[in-house]
Enzyme design. Structure first.
Site, PDB file in Angstrom:
ATOM      1  N   LYS A   1      -2.144   3.240  15.556  1.00 15.27           N
ATOM      2  CA  LYS A   1      -3.614   3.233  15.409  1.00 15.27           C
ATOM      3  C   LYS A   1      -4.180   4.587  15.849  1.00 15.27           C
ATOM      4  CE  LYS A   1      -4.081  -0.937  13.849  1.00 15.27           C
ATOM      5  NZ  LYS A   1      -4.393  -1.142  12.447  1.00 15.27           N
TER       6      LYS A   1
ATOM      7  N   SER B   1      -8.333  -0.461  16.913  1.00 15.27           N
ATOM      8  CA  SER B   1      -8.120  -1.456  17.966  1.00 15.27           C
ATOM      9  C   SER B   1      -8.523  -0.885  19.315  1.00 15.27           C
ATOM     10  CB  SER B   1      -6.629  -1.806  17.988  1.00 15.27           C
ATOM     11  OG  SER B   1      -6.298  -2.516  19.156  1.00 15.27           O
TER      12      SER B   1
ATOM     13  N   ILE C   1       0.828  -1.226   0.000  1.00 17.39           N
ATOM     14  CA  ILE C   1       0.000   0.000   0.000  1.00 17.39           C
ATOM     15  C   ILE C   1       0.857   1.269   0.000  1.00 17.39           C
ATOM     16  CG2 ILE C   1      -2.104  -0.978   1.011  1.00 17.39           C
ATOM     17  CD1 ILE C   1      -1.055   0.327   3.718  1.00 17.39           C
TER      18      ILE C   1
ATOM     19  N   ASN D   1      -0.169 -14.247  20.447  1.00 14.19           N
ATOM     20  CA  ASN D   1      -1.500 -14.123  21.047  1.00 14.19           C
ATOM     21  C   ASN D   1      -1.993 -15.450  21.602  1.00 14.19           C
ATOM     22  OD1 ASN D   1      -1.709 -12.020  18.382  1.00 14.19           O
ATOM     23  ND2 ASN D   1      -2.076 -11.217  20.433  1.00 14.19           N
ATOM     24  N   LEU D   2      -2.922 -15.336  22.529  1.00 13.79           N
ATOM     25  CA  LEU D   2      -3.361 -16.486  23.313  1.00 13.79           C
ATOM     26  C   LEU D   2      -3.957 -17.627  22.465  1.00 13.79           C
ATOM     27  CD1 LEU D   2      -3.981 -17.687  26.115  1.00 13.79           C
ATOM     28  CD2 LEU D   2      -6.126 -16.391  26.082  1.00 13.79           C
TER      29      LEU D   2
ATOM     30  N   TYR E   1       2.915   0.112  18.187  1.00 12.29           N
ATOM     31  CA  TYR E   1       1.809  -0.400  17.365  1.00 12.29           C
ATOM     32  C   TYR E   1       0.521   0.361  17.688  1.00 12.29           C
ATOM     33  CZ  TYR E   1      -2.259  -3.157  16.248  1.00 12.29           C
ATOM     34  OH  TYR E   1      -3.502  -3.525  15.800  1.00 12.29           O
TER      35      TYR E   1
HETATM   36  P1  NAD Z   1      -2.721 -10.026   9.431  1.00 10.24           P
HETATM   37  O1  NAD Z   1      -1.276  -9.761   9.597  1.00 10.24           O
HETATM   38  O2  NAD Z   1      -3.188 -11.432   9.417  1.00 10.24           O
HETATM   39  O3  NAD Z   1      -3.251  -9.315   8.099  1.00 10.24           O
HETATM   40  C1  NAD Z   1      -2.700  -8.127   7.605  1.00 10.24           C
HETATM   41  C2  NAD Z   1      -2.453  -8.322   6.110  1.00 10.24           C
HETATM   42  O4  NAD Z   1      -1.912  -7.112   5.585  1.00 10.24           O
HETATM   43  C3  NAD Z   1      -1.450  -9.436   5.799  1.00 10.24           C
HETATM   44  O5  NAD Z   1      -1.966 -10.273   4.784  1.00 10.24           O
HETATM   45  C4  NAD Z   1      -0.211  -8.686   5.326  1.00 10.24           C
HETATM   46  O6  NAD Z   1       0.514  -9.434   4.358  1.00 10.24           O
HETATM   47  C5  NAD Z   1      -0.818  -7.435   4.747  1.00 10.24           C
HETATM   48  N1  NAD Z   1       0.068  -6.260   4.771  1.00 10.24           N
HETATM   49  C6  NAD Z   1       0.804  -5.793   5.816  1.00 10.24           C
HETATM   50  N2  NAD Z   1       1.454  -4.671   5.451  1.00 10.24           N
HETATM   51  C7  NAD Z   1       1.103  -4.413   4.169  1.00 10.24           C
HETATM   52  C8  NAD Z   1       1.449  -3.406   3.244  1.00 10.24           C
HETATM   53  N3  NAD Z   1       2.285  -2.423   3.576  1.00 10.24           N
HETATM   54  N4  NAD Z   1       0.912  -3.451   1.997  1.00 10.24           N
HETATM   55  C9  NAD Z   1       0.078  -4.453   1.642  1.00 10.24           C
HETATM   56  N5  NAD Z   1      -0.285  -5.440   2.486  1.00 10.24           N
HETATM   57  C10 NAD Z   1       0.226  -5.416   3.729  1.00 10.24           C
HETATM   58  O7  NAD Z   1      -3.484  -9.199  10.575  1.00 10.24           O
HETATM   59  P2  NAD Z   1      -5.005  -9.274  11.048  1.00 10.24           P
HETATM   60  O8  NAD Z   1      -5.030  -9.927  12.374  1.00 10.24           O
HETATM   61  O9  NAD Z   1      -5.855  -9.782   9.961  1.00 10.24           O
HETATM   62  O10 NAD Z   1      -5.265  -7.735  11.297  1.00 10.24           O
HETATM   63  C11 NAD Z   1      -5.830  -6.904  10.284  1.00 10.24           C
HETATM   64  C12 NAD Z   1      -5.891  -5.477  10.802  1.00 10.24           C
HETATM   65  O11 NAD Z   1      -6.649  -5.437  12.005  1.00 10.24           O
HETATM   66  C13 NAD Z   1      -4.529  -4.872  11.148  1.00 10.24           C
HETATM   67  O12 NAD Z   1      -4.538  -3.517  10.755  1.00 10.24           O
HETATM   68  C14 NAD Z   1      -4.455  -4.998  12.643  1.00 10.24           C
HETATM   69  O13 NAD Z   1      -3.642  -4.006  13.210  1.00 10.24           O
HETATM   70  C15 NAD Z   1      -5.906  -4.799  13.024  1.00 10.24           C
HETATM   71  N6  NAD Z   1      -6.248  -5.401  14.315  1.00 10.24           N
HETATM   72  C16 NAD Z   1      -5.984  -6.724  14.523  1.00 10.24           C
HETATM   73  C17 NAD Z   1      -6.284  -7.298  15.752  1.00 10.24           C
HETATM   74  C18 NAD Z   1      -5.965  -8.749  16.037  1.00 10.24           C
HETATM   75  O14 NAD Z   1      -5.912  -9.120  17.203  1.00 10.24           O
HETATM   76  N7  NAD Z   1      -5.766  -9.592  15.027  1.00 10.24           N
HETATM   77  C19 NAD Z   1      -6.875  -6.527  16.756  1.00 10.24           C
HETATM   78  C20 NAD Z   1      -7.143  -5.180  16.510  1.00 10.24           C
HETATM   79  C21 NAD Z   1      -6.819  -4.628  15.267  1.00 10.24           C
HETATM   80  C1  WQD Z   2      -4.743 -12.161  25.885  1.00 14.58           C
HETATM   81  C2  WQD Z   2      -4.502 -12.638  27.310  1.00 14.58           C
HETATM   82  C3  WQD Z   2      -2.217 -12.449  28.040  1.00 14.58           C
HETATM   83  C4  WQD Z   2      -0.538 -15.418  25.292  1.00 14.58           C
HETATM   84  C5  WQD Z   2      -3.358  -8.083  21.657  1.00 14.58           C
HETATM   85  C6  WQD Z   2      -2.882  -6.689  21.333  1.00 14.58           C
HETATM   86  C7  WQD Z   2      -4.052  -5.811  21.026  1.00 14.58           C
HETATM   87  C8  WQD Z   2      -4.920  -6.431  19.929  1.00 14.58           C
HETATM   88  C9  WQD Z   2      -5.271  -7.857  20.209  1.00 14.58           C
HETATM   89  C10 WQD Z   2      -4.263  -5.556  17.806  1.00 14.58           C
HETATM   90  C11 WQD Z   2      -3.564 -11.729  28.119  1.00 14.58           C
HETATM   91  C12 WQD Z   2      -2.654 -13.898  27.992  1.00 14.58           C
HETATM   92  C13 WQD Z   2      -1.395 -14.578  25.980  1.00 14.58           C
HETATM   93  C14 WQD Z   2       0.041 -16.521  25.987  1.00 14.58           C
HETATM   94  C15 WQD Z   2      -1.146 -15.857  27.973  1.00 14.58           C
HETATM   95  N1  WQD Z   2      -4.231  -6.468  18.685  1.00 14.58           N
HETATM   96  N2  WQD Z   2      -1.697 -14.791  27.296  1.00 14.58           N
HETATM   97  N3  WQD Z   2      -0.303 -16.687  27.312  1.00 14.58           N
HETATM   98  O1  WQD Z   2      -2.677  -8.711  24.631  1.00 14.58           O
HETATM   99  O2  WQD Z   2      -5.208  -8.688  24.935  1.00 14.58           O
HETATM  100  O3  WQD Z   2      -4.228  -8.016  22.777  1.00 14.58           O
HETATM  101  O4  WQD Z   2      -4.099  -8.598  20.543  1.00 14.58           O
HETATM  102  O5  WQD Z   2      -4.751  -4.458  17.874  1.00 14.58           O
HETATM  103  O6  WQD Z   2      -3.553  -4.560  20.644  1.00 14.58           O
HETATM  104  O7  WQD Z   2      -2.172  -6.181  22.448  1.00 14.58           O
HETATM  105  O8  WQD Z   2      -4.161 -10.386  23.398  1.00 14.58           O
HETATM  106  O9  WQD Z   2      -4.072 -12.792  22.943  1.00 14.58           O
HETATM  107  O10 WQD Z   2      -1.903 -11.547  23.347  1.00 14.58           O
HETATM  108  O11 WQD Z   2      -3.479 -11.931  25.248  1.00 14.58           O
HETATM  109  O12 WQD Z   2      -1.416 -16.065  29.148  1.00 14.58           O
HETATM  110  O13 WQD Z   2       0.832 -17.303  25.441  1.00 14.58           O
HETATM  111  O14 WQD Z   2      -3.845 -13.911  27.238  1.00 14.58           O
HETATM  112  O15 WQD Z   2      -1.397 -12.221  29.134  1.00 14.58           O
HETATM  113  O16 WQD Z   2      -4.044 -11.715  29.430  1.00 14.58           O
HETATM  114  P1  WQD Z   2      -4.005  -8.918  24.072  1.00 14.58           P
HETATM  115  P2  WQD Z   2      -3.356 -11.721  23.661  1.00 14.58           P
END
Ligand code: NAD
Ligand code: WQD
Length: 339
Positions: free
Chosen positions: A153, A124, A59, A199-200, A149
């Protein structure tokens, strides 16, 4: 509508593409495959009436974006592309600002040039910072996030609010996700983190399938019902449905509006582990270790605004989340194939 989905090959983007296509929308994906595999495209196509169109690219590449907007008659954009590993962002903040903030600015320039003014952005719950009282409400001021990170956002949210204030033809929706987990019920699509999961839920799934030896639980001395962290887990299919609703609502409204996408209730780390064990039919090995730096004890969404305005309600509970993850992980122990 014809929707450009940036990051559409990733975890949340791919599930959203399935729900968009099944709701009758056309989908064009731009993804650089940095954190995803091209084989996800076949999986999406197998679950939908029309395959998505796909452009491999970044992008931040303005020429590529301009070419896509010239070739496709895009109505709206859903913007998932970005980097999301909290710990990594502390080590390489500039890479995160470049990818997430600069990448979004390039996308906005290309959209404006093409006359496309409708955007749904992946924000987020991390924008609420460390001090906000639970449940988190959209009206709270965004606060300093605990990681670069999270700061990206917040920065993007400010950019989008300023843009919508300056140019009233924009319709911008900020979706603040809580903790997305789960997988498509077919078992053909799910989360496929590279390396050891941060992540968990993906960590539990990899212990279940034998790729990792045991669960490490970060802290059992939080002021919660069982001492472990409490989060608002939301099934990725509910989250995907929320994007379809937001997209359709955004087509009839202008300005910039934020919505929480969460279930509106919290479950503990132990709740999730027990639910997964039920799906698996056996207990998983786990060990309590110290708290993880930067973690909060407990947070969940006030989910009422998305319900009242978008008509969004979560339909899938934690047993469905864990059963769907186990189906995906057991059928695909190593995630998506490379090609
Ligand atoms: P993901 O990493 O699985 O998906 C992101 C996708 O974007 C990937 O396919 C990656 O290859 C692509 N990408 C990254 N940088 C790029 C770039 N510069 N140009 C083109 N493509 C690019 O992540 P996700 O879990 O699907 O998350 C999607 C969005 O949601 C992200 O913006 C993330 O920050 C946000 N988000 C995720 C979570 C979560 O826990 N998964 C929580 C809150 C917000
Ligand atoms: C959940 C709980 C850990 C892993 C993160 C980002 C947040 C958002 C979502 C993008 C916590 C515990 C975890 C493990 C554990 N992403 N844990 N053992 O931290 O709430 O959120 O993902 O926007 O910004 O910070 O999610 O799944 O990492 O953790 O005990 O191996 O599980 O301590 O209490 P989190 P998480």
């Amino acid at each position: 509508m014809k929707v450009l989905v940036t990051g559409g090959c990733g975890y949340i983007g791919s599930h959203t593409c399935v729900q968009l296509l099944n709701a009758g929308h056309e989908v064009v994906i731009v993804d650089n495959l940095f954190n995803s595999k091209p084989s996800v495209l076949k999986r999406i196509a197998a679950l939908t009436p029309e395959p998505p169109r796909f452009y491999k690219g970044d992008i931040r590449d303005r020429e590529l974006l301009d070419a896509v907007f010239r070739a496709e008659k895009i109505d709206s954009v859903i913007h998932f592309a970005g980097l999301k590993a909290v710990g990594e962002s502390v080590r390489i903040p500039l890479t995160y600002y470049d990818n997430n903030v600069y990448g979004t600015i390039q996308l906005l320039h290309a959209m404006r040039e093409a006359g496309v003014h409708r955007l749904v952005f992946s924000s987020s719950a991390t924008v609420y910072g460390e001090l906000a009282p639970v449940p988190y409400k959209e009206e709270y001021p965004v606060s300093r996030a605990s990681s670069p990170y999270g700061q990206t956002k917040i920065a993007i949210e400010y950019i989008l609010k300023d843009l919508a204030a300056a140019e009233p033809d924009w319709s911008i929706i900020l979706l603040r996700y809580f903790n997305p987990v789960g997988a498509h019920p077919s078992g053909t699509m799910g989360e496929d983190p590279q390396g050891i999961p941060n992540n968990l839920m993906p960590y539990i799934a990899q212990v279940a399938v034998g790729r990792l030896p045991e669960m490490l639980i970060y802290g059992n001395d939080y002021p919660t019902k069982d001492g472990t962290g409490v989060r608002d887990f939301i099934h990725v299919m509910d989250l995907a449905d929320g994007h379809v609703l937001a997209l359709e609502w955004g087509a009839g409204n202008s300005g910039c509006r934020a919505f929480n996408l969460g279930a509106g209730k919290g479950y503990s780390v132990m709740d999730l582990l027990h639910s997964f064990s039920k799906a698996l039919g056996r207990e998983l090995p786990y060990r309590f270790v110290g708290r993880r730096a930067g973690d909060l004890a407990a947070f969940w969404a006030d989910a009422s605004l998305a319900r009242e305005v978008l008509g969004f309600e979560t339909r899938r509970g934690i047993d469905e989340m864990t059963a769907d993850v186990w189906r995906w992980q057991s059928v695909n122990p190593n995630g998506y194939p490379d090609e």
